[in-house]
Design an enzyme around this catalytic site. Structure first.
Site, PDB file in Angstrom:
ATOM      1  N   LYS A 131       0.773  -1.014   0.154  1.00 46.54           N
ATOM      2  CA  LYS A 131      -0.220  -0.078  -0.310  1.00 46.54           C
ATOM      3  C   LYS A 131       1.248   0.545   0.355  1.00 46.54           C
ATOM      4  CE  LYS A 131      -2.491  -0.865   3.987  1.00 46.54           C
ATOM      5  NZ  LYS A 131      -1.313  -2.424   3.803  1.00 46.54           N
ATOM      6  N   ARG A 151     -10.124   1.015   7.710  1.00 48.73           N
ATOM      7  CA  ARG A 151      -9.864  -0.921   8.149  1.00 48.73           C
ATOM      8  C   ARG A 151     -11.080  -1.201   9.086  1.00 48.73           C
ATOM      9  NH1 ARG A 151      -3.691  -1.708   8.943  1.00 48.73           N
ATOM     10  NH2 ARG A 151      -3.047  -0.093   8.331  1.00 48.73           N
ATOM     11  N   ARG A 209      12.185  -5.498   5.264  1.00 54.64           N
ATOM     12  CA  ARG A 209      11.431  -3.953   4.905  1.00 54.64           C
ATOM     13  C   ARG A 209      12.756  -3.612   5.540  1.00 54.64           C
ATOM     14  NH1 ARG A 209       5.658  -0.982   5.856  1.00 54.64           N
ATOM     15  NH2 ARG A 209       6.058  -2.699   7.538  1.00 54.64           N
ATOM     16  N   ARG A 249      11.094  -1.627  11.241  1.00 51.82           N
ATOM     17  CA  ARG A 249       9.614  -0.951  11.911  1.00 51.82           C
ATOM     18  C   ARG A 249       9.528  -2.408  13.300  1.00 51.82           C
ATOM     19  NH1 ARG A 249       4.533   0.196   7.960  1.00 51.82           N
ATOM     20  NH2 ARG A 249       3.567  -0.932   9.674  1.00 51.82           N
ATOM     21  N   ARG A 270      -0.888  -9.265  13.328  1.00 49.32           N
ATOM     22  CA  ARG A 270      -0.618  -8.485  12.596  1.00 49.32           C
ATOM     23  C   ARG A 270      -1.935  -8.954  10.800  1.00 49.32           C
ATOM     24  NH1 ARG A 270       3.713  -5.265  11.251  1.00 49.32           N
ATOM     25  NH2 ARG A 270       2.831  -3.993   8.750  1.00 49.32           N
TER      26      ARG A 270
END
Ligand code: AP5
Ligand code: MG
Length: 235
Positions: free
Chosen positions: A28, A103, A142, A175, A186
């Site tokens: 996203k 969401r 990431r 993160r 998640r």
């Protein structure tokens, strides 16, 4: 299935609102950054807003962090007011790419109401579909810029200079919520409510599905083609 693309209201539907939906790691943020450049509208990301609030040590940040650390959604009462404030800023006057909001069905209803009051509408809900095993790999590799939020990947989307953000030169970080146990939470807790939001928008024919397993460039091309087709009334 109905299609409300012709709907306009008192504001004349001037703003271009595009929602980017997808599970954690679907791409996203990566795609929203590119669409913001292509379309000339800002990228509003609920996760980035929460992380900025945490970094600024605000009360909102402290409250949100409890949920984010557990991989849970932050309650609607906190999320909706924060996001609507951002959407009402002059920078979003001509439209916005919404990343990570709404969401829940409650957030979607709140957004629909705010847009309807101004005569604005959602142009498209882009659902980037990626299988869970690919999501886990992406989040493990990431790195993000703590200043501007730009995501990179050590293999598929590395920065030009190792460890540094292309935009502002800040040292990249991983993160906190990309730890494997939080990633699992998640995916388990946040995908079911996201699918309810997709159903909500499917009812008005606004969802376009994109194969998020493709390269970053191919995903961008697919999204742009869908948006162009919708603008032409072909999809
Ligand atoms: P948020 O920051 O929104 O996290 P998320 O939804 O879990 O999504 P991510 O940012 O992890 O993934 P992404 O889809 O943006 O992928 P990216 O482009 O980085 O939210 C964080 C937390 O805040 C939530 O868990 C929740 O607690 C809270 N929150 C936020 N919004 C909320 C809301 N509305 N309500 C309640 N709570 C909320 O890409 C991932 C990686 O893959 C990168 O390394 C990238 O380089 C790479 N990549 C991207 N695309 C490709 C591709 N096509 N091929 C190969 N690699 C790719
Ligand atoms: Mg993101």
């Amino acid at each position: 299935m109905t299609d409300d693309r012709s709907a306009t209201g008192p504001g004349g539907g001037k703003r271009r609102i595009i929602l980017l939906m997808g599970a954690a790691g679907a791409g996203k943020g990566t795609q929203a950054d590119r669409l913001a450049v292509e379309l000339g509208t800002p990228h509003l990301a609920s996760g980035n807003l929460f992380r900025a609030a945490i970094a600024a040590r605000t009360e909102l940040g402290a409250r949100a962090r409890v949920y984010m650390d557990r991989g849970e959604l932050v309650p609607d009462a906190l999320t909706i007011s924060m996001f609507m404030d951002e959407l009402s800023r002059p920078s979003a006057e001509r439209g916005a790419i919404l990343d990570g909001f709404p969401r829940t069905v409650g957030q979607a209803a709140a957004l629909d109401n705010v847009l309807a009051e101004r005569g604005d509408r959602i142009d498209a809900v882009v659902y980037i579909e990626v299988p869970d095993d690919v999501l886990v790999e992406r989040l493990a590799g990431r790195w993000v810029c703590p200043t501007c939020g730009t995501p990179y990947h050590e293999l598929t989307d590395p920065p030009a200079a190792s460890g540094r953000c292309d935009r502002d030169g800040t040292d990249l970080v991983q993160r906190d919520d990309d730890r494997p146990e939080v990633v699992r939470a998640r995916l388990e807790r946040q995908i079911p409510p996201m699918l309810e939001v997709i159903d909500h928008y499917d009812r008005s024919g606004r969802v376009v599905r994109v194969d998020g397993r493709q390269s970053i460039d191919a995903v961008t091309s697919d999204i742009m083609a869908h948006l162009a087709a919708r603008a032409d009334g072909r999809a």
